[in-house]
Design a protein around this motif. Sequence first.
Motif, PDB file in Angstrom:
ATOM      1  N   VAL A  48       0.835  -1.209   0.000  1.00  0.00           N
ATOM      2  CA  VAL A  48       0.000   0.000   0.000  1.00  0.00           C
ATOM      3  C   VAL A  48       0.865   1.251   0.000  1.00  0.00           C
ATOM      4  N   TYR A  49       1.870   1.276   0.876  1.00  0.00           N
ATOM      5  CA  TYR A  49       2.794   2.412   0.912  1.00  0.00           C
ATOM      6  C   TYR A  49       3.494   2.585  -0.440  1.00  0.00           C
ATOM      7  N   SER A  50       3.861   1.476  -1.050  1.00  0.00           N
ATOM      8  CA  SER A  50       4.572   1.525  -2.320  1.00  0.00           C
ATOM      9  C   SER A  50       3.695   2.096  -3.422  1.00  0.00           C
ATOM     10  N   ALA A  51       2.419   1.706  -3.438  1.00  0.00           N
ATOM     11  CA  ALA A  51       1.495   2.247  -4.438  1.00  0.00           C
ATOM     12  C   ALA A  51       1.310   3.752  -4.250  1.00  0.00           C
ATOM     13  N   LEU A  52       1.223   4.193  -2.998  1.00  0.00           N
ATOM     14  CA  LEU A  52       1.100   5.628  -2.734  1.00  0.00           C
ATOM     15  C   LEU A  52       2.363   6.365  -3.162  1.00  0.00           C
ATOM     16  N   LEU A  54       4.364   5.503  -5.615  1.00  0.00           N
ATOM     17  CA  LEU A  54       4.341   5.602  -7.073  1.00  0.00           C
ATOM     18  C   LEU A  54       3.393   6.710  -7.520  1.00  0.00           C
ATOM     19  N   LEU A  55       2.233   6.799  -6.881  1.00  0.00           N
ATOM     20  CA  LEU A  55       1.281   7.855  -7.223  1.00  0.00           C
ATOM     21  C   LEU A  55       1.895   9.229  -6.977  1.00  0.00           C
ATOM     22  N   LEU A  59       2.809  12.237  -9.814  1.00  0.00           N
ATOM     23  CA  LEU A  59       2.241  13.583  -9.745  1.00  0.00           C
ATOM     24  C   LEU A  59       3.313  14.666  -9.718  1.00  0.00           C
ATOM     25  N   GLN A  60       4.572  14.262  -9.592  1.00  0.00           N
ATOM     26  CA  GLN A  60       5.655  15.231  -9.585  1.00  0.00           C
ATOM     27  C   GLN A  60       5.917  15.741 -11.002  1.00  0.00           C
ATOM     28  N   TYR A 214       4.733  -4.429  -3.572  1.00  0.00           N
ATOM     29  CA  TYR A 214       5.614  -3.684  -2.670  1.00  0.00           C
ATOM     30  C   TYR A 214       6.911  -3.225  -3.346  1.00  0.00           C
ATOM     31  N   HIS A 215       6.997  -3.456  -4.673  1.00  0.00           N
ATOM     32  CA  HIS A 215       8.099  -2.885  -5.445  1.00  0.00           C
ATOM     33  C   HIS A 215       7.630  -1.743  -6.343  1.00  0.00           C
ATOM     34  N   LEU A 216       6.385  -1.343  -6.221  1.00  0.00           N
ATOM     35  CA  LEU A 216       5.852  -0.282  -7.078  1.00  0.00           C
ATOM     36  C   LEU A 216       6.509   1.071  -6.828  1.00  0.00           C
ATOM     37  N   TYR A 217       7.119   1.260  -5.666  1.00  0.00           N
ATOM     38  CA  TYR A 217       7.793   2.533  -5.406  1.00  0.00           C
ATOM     39  C   TYR A 217       8.904   2.771  -6.417  1.00  0.00           C
ATOM     40  N   GLN A 218       9.378   1.705  -7.066  1.00  0.00           N
ATOM     41  CA  GLN A 218      10.406   1.845  -8.100  1.00  0.00           C
ATOM     42  C   GLN A 218       9.812   2.262  -9.441  1.00  0.00           C
ATOM     43  N   GLY A 219       8.494   2.107  -9.599  1.00  0.00           N
ATOM     44  CA  GLY A 219       7.835   2.410 -10.854  1.00  0.00           C
ATOM     45  C   GLY A 219       7.074   1.204 -11.372  1.00  0.00           C
ATOM     46  N   LEU A 220       6.353   1.396 -12.483  1.00  0.00           N
ATOM     47  CA  LEU A 220       5.598   0.287 -13.064  1.00  0.00           C
ATOM     48  C   LEU A 220       6.524  -0.833 -13.516  1.00  0.00           C
TER      49      LEU A 220
END
Length: 272
Positions: A48-52, A54-55, A59-60, A214-220
Amino acid sequence: MITRTTVDSWLRPSSPTPPAPLLDARERRALWFEITIVLLVTFGLNGVYSALSLLESALQPGGLSEQAVALNPSRSTQSFIDLARQLLGVVKLAAWAALGLYLLWRSGLGPRRIGLGRTGLRDGILPGVGLAALIGLPGLAFYLTAVALDMNLTVMPSTIDDHWWRLPVLVLWAIANSAAEEILVVAYLISRLRRLGWSENSSLLASALLRGSYHLYQGLGGGLGNILMGLIFGRYWQRTGKLWPLVIAHALIDTVAFVGYALLRGHLSWLP
């Protein structure tokens, strides 16, 4: 030559363990509560944190590839505090792995039953090295492609300052990551979903999607790449019942990435 039967056995495997007695409604609820709690305190909440994250990155201003993310950052300007925090992070992952092992053991699936018994060169180390090569080399190409397509942030495996303890701590991070992920995301989750009556393919997909989340913080690209890794790792465990090769492969991939980047950063102009 690969036969149709062999292909079918990999695409539609049967559970390697005899079917357990059906759970009644109360037992099913209890097992779902257990899975939910475990995921909320470990990788599920990280997803969940990782998806947020990435979002927020999307938005940057500018593209994803213009932003960077460090997998192992420094955690203090003070060397001894940084070291203490790094080691606490390693201990947390080790505790997650121990939680998965304990819950599986309580349900009758001890370390040997999930593929963490005694191992050797032929049934543990060599398959682990092979899996590391199978995942690591195409994974690097996939990452570079994802960055070029602006689907991924620029990943910096380590930004820990050049302390005397940096390299051994990075190796510990690699081992702890590997143990926690393969025990919880593969052995624990797939075993629990089997107990609930899920098919091998459904439980495999759930495990791979969790790994990707949980790896989405890196991107799609990071998310998709880890879903593919999860499908390969999970299926290997379902077919062989051996977890050591996954742990060894994952630890090797992370060690090469973390330590290699730390040693080469500043010496190769193309490294971020």
